[in-house]
Scaffold this motif. Structure first.
Motif, PDB file in Angstrom:
ATOM      1  N   HIS A 289       0.684  -1.544   0.113  1.00 22.91           N
ATOM      2  CA  HIS A 289      -0.067   0.518  -0.310  1.00 22.91           C
ATOM      3  C   HIS A 289       1.054   1.101   0.147  1.00 22.91           C
ATOM      4  CE1 HIS A 289      -3.941  -1.519   0.200  1.00 22.91           C
ATOM      5  NE2 HIS A 289      -3.466  -2.180   1.260  1.00 22.91           N
ATOM      6  N   ARG A 290       1.777   1.451   0.613  1.00 24.92           N
ATOM      7  CA  ARG A 290       2.765   2.108   1.128  1.00 24.92           C
ATOM      8  C   ARG A 290       3.086   2.467  -0.546  1.00 24.92           C
ATOM      9  NH1 ARG A 290       7.832   3.425   4.964  1.00 24.92           N
ATOM     10  NH2 ARG A 290       5.356   3.920   6.447  1.00 24.92           N
ATOM     11  N   THR A 291       4.019   1.945  -1.269  1.00 25.02           N
ATOM     12  CA  THR A 291       4.120   1.809  -2.343  1.00 25.02           C
ATOM     13  C   THR A 291       3.202   1.704  -3.939  1.00 25.02           C
ATOM     14  OG1 THR A 291       4.642  -0.642  -2.709  1.00 25.02           O
ATOM     15  CG2 THR A 291       6.496   0.971  -1.921  1.00 25.02           C
ATOM     16  N   ALA A 292       2.497   2.013  -3.427  1.00 22.35           N
ATOM     17  CA  ALA A 292       1.156   2.488  -4.307  1.00 22.35           C
ATOM     18  C   ALA A 292       1.469   3.413  -4.667  1.00 22.35           C
ATOM     19  CB  ALA A 292      -0.310   2.380  -4.140  1.00 22.35           C
ATOM     20  N   GLY A 293       0.921   3.847  -6.704  1.00 23.16           N
ATOM     21  CA  GLY A 293       1.452   5.031  -7.566  1.00 23.16           C
ATOM     22  C   GLY A 293       2.545   5.388  -6.737  1.00 23.16           C
ATOM     23  N   MET A 294       3.503   4.406  -7.501  1.00 27.93           N
ATOM     24  CA  MET A 294       5.525   4.805  -7.416  1.00 27.93           C
ATOM     25  C   MET A 294       5.501   5.300  -6.053  1.00 27.93           C
ATOM     26  SD  MET A 294       5.359   2.862  -9.736  1.00 27.93           S
ATOM     27  CE  MET A 294       7.135   2.611 -10.400  1.00 27.93           C
ATOM     28  N   GLN A 295       5.203   5.677  -4.919  1.00 23.37           N
ATOM     29  CA  GLN A 295       5.780   6.170  -4.009  1.00 23.37           C
ATOM     30  C   GLN A 295       6.763   5.493  -3.592  1.00 23.37           C
ATOM     31  OE1 GLN A 295       2.746   7.626  -0.723  1.00 23.37           O
ATOM     32  NE2 GLN A 295       1.971   6.634  -1.716  1.00 23.37           N
TER      33      GLN A 295
END
Length: 441
Positions: A289-295
């Protein structure tokens, strides 16, 4: 000298001896007292992280496997604290660590014969007396006063000490610490720009996951995890694998030779040092979830890396690392270090000075222990010295298992009483481990 002769004196009051005291409270067959150096009962206070659960179901409480009708069961604890319905709706077999600690504190407060704040400083073996016994010297920590007690038998449950890296004891606790001190130093950790956790077991992942949650509120903090193992491997929770935590397997394991037992322990690694599957799922879900959207994840997880040393710099620490598979040595800079490096058995100094030459040893640092948990002495005796500490080499992976600790206490109580006070469970597995009693030729 207190002239009263107890049947047994317990040294240390952790979950194992607390469970024994709870069982003794419900029988008149064996009378005992227990001494503990800490001022009150508290179980791994530095690791009572909110939302973290035990790795065993609630039935592995202090007494249920021996006496499900006992007033000291976890179910009765829930009933007495009006938590039966919440627990029922929770539908979760594993108990939060904080709740399990509170349960054991609740039991301890109801028992007589538990003396906290009292350190056993010596045990004298009066084997030449007409009726052999042990003299236990106890120091009250608040006053320094010493008292002497007599017992026919001893149960040593002195627990474990943190296993630390060489030189770590010379470094500040707030900077380089063992997981046993995690909650005590957490506020200082959260002020750091970079925290590195070292370890590959359950404790390492619990600390890393807790810091990961805190990282959401501290965008400046970076997190790293170094593991010596080949990866983050989960605990084997398969039904047949769990049968290794049964009396039948303990019987089988204990009858093996020392070399065979060492080999068996290697095969049982996934049962002994794996990570709870739910913990791994929580970690992976959090990172996904933290890396969703290429974060950016703002974390590093590096397996197959051994920490060979820690060097203090002006405002940071250098970890001397070795990626053992590629055979690459390198240095890694961090501000704080949390070491989840496990524990080692705590063997009191008085024990070695008094009994080292009186007992049999199987190998370096491994005393010989009978099936019913007695130290094996060089002479025949009927005043027994039982141990709950350092039993993995003699009784297998279940030596530290909470459920099997009740089975162990039943063995000890029945041996002391000379009869069956509590019934041990039998025929508990579908697997047959030994060929010695195999019905076919």
């Amino acid at each position: 000298m207190d002239k009263k002769m107890f049947d047994v004196i317990g040294i240390g009051i952790g979950p194992f001896n607390l469970g024994m005291a709870a069982l003794l409270d419900q029988t008149e067959e064996v009378e005992g007292v227990f001494f503990e150096k800490t001022p009150e009962f508290i179980w791994h206070p530095g690791m009572l992280i909110e939302t973290m659960d035990l790795q065993v179901p609630f039935l592995a409480d202090l007494v249920t496997f021996a006496d499900p009708k006992s007033p000291f069961t976890f179910m009765n604890y829930l009933h007495e604290h009006d938590r039966m319905f919440p627990f029922f709706f929770h539908r979760h077999f594993e108990v939060p660590r904080q709740e399990y600690n509170h349960y054991m504190q609740w039991v301890a407060k109801q028992l007589n014969g538990l003396y906290f704040g009292h350190t056993v400083v010596d045990v004298i073996d009066h084997k030449g007396a007409e009726l052999p016994y042990y003299e236990v010297v106890v120091e009250e920590r608040a006053t320094g006063k010493r008292k002497h007690y007599q017992a026919k038998h001893i149960v040593m449950g002195t627990g474990n000490d943190p296993l630390i890296l060489e030189g770590m004891d010379r470094l500040p606790n707030e900077d380089v610490l063992h997981t046993s001190r995690y909650l005590f130093e957490k506020d200082q950790l959260l002020k750091a720009k970079h925290v590195t956790v070292v370890g590959s077991g359950q404790s390492a992942l619990e600390v890393f996951l807790d810091l990961l949650e805190e990282q959401d509120r501290n965008a400046d903090m970076n997190l790293s995890l170094f593991t010596r193992s080949g990866g983050l491997f989960q605990l084997d929770t398969a039904k047949f694998a769990q049968e290794m935590f049964t009396p039948e397997f303990v019987d089988y394991f204990h009858n093996l030779s020392l070399n065979q037992r060492k080999q068996a322990l290697d095969t049982l690694e996934p049962l002994r040092k794996g990570i709870d599957p739910e913990t791994l799922t929580r970690l992976y879900t959090k990172l996904y979830h933290r890396t969703a959207g290429m974060q950016e994840s703002r974390i590093l997880i590096q397996p197959m890396t051994e920490i060979t040393g820690i060097e203090a710099m002006e405002d940071s620490y250098h970890l001397h690392c070795r990626q053992w598979q590629e055979e690459i040595d390198y240095t890694y800079q961090t501000e704080k270090v949390v070491l989840a490096t496990g524990y080692k058995p705590h063997i009191p100094d008085w024990f070695l000075s008094r009994f080292k030459d009186e007992i049999e040893w199987e190998g370096e640092g491994m005393y010989k222990v009978s099936r019913d948990y007695q130290l094996v002495f060089n002479d025949d005796r009927d005043h027994y010295f039982f141990t709950l500490t350092d039993l993995v080499h003699s009784h297998g992976a279940g030596a530290t298992n909470l459920g099997l600790s009740v089975h162990r206490n039943v063995h000890i109580i029945n041996t002391i009483a000379g009869k069956e006070v509590y019934r041990n469970q039998k025929d508990t597995t579908f697997q047959q481990f030994s060929m010695k009693d195999y019905p076919y030729t």
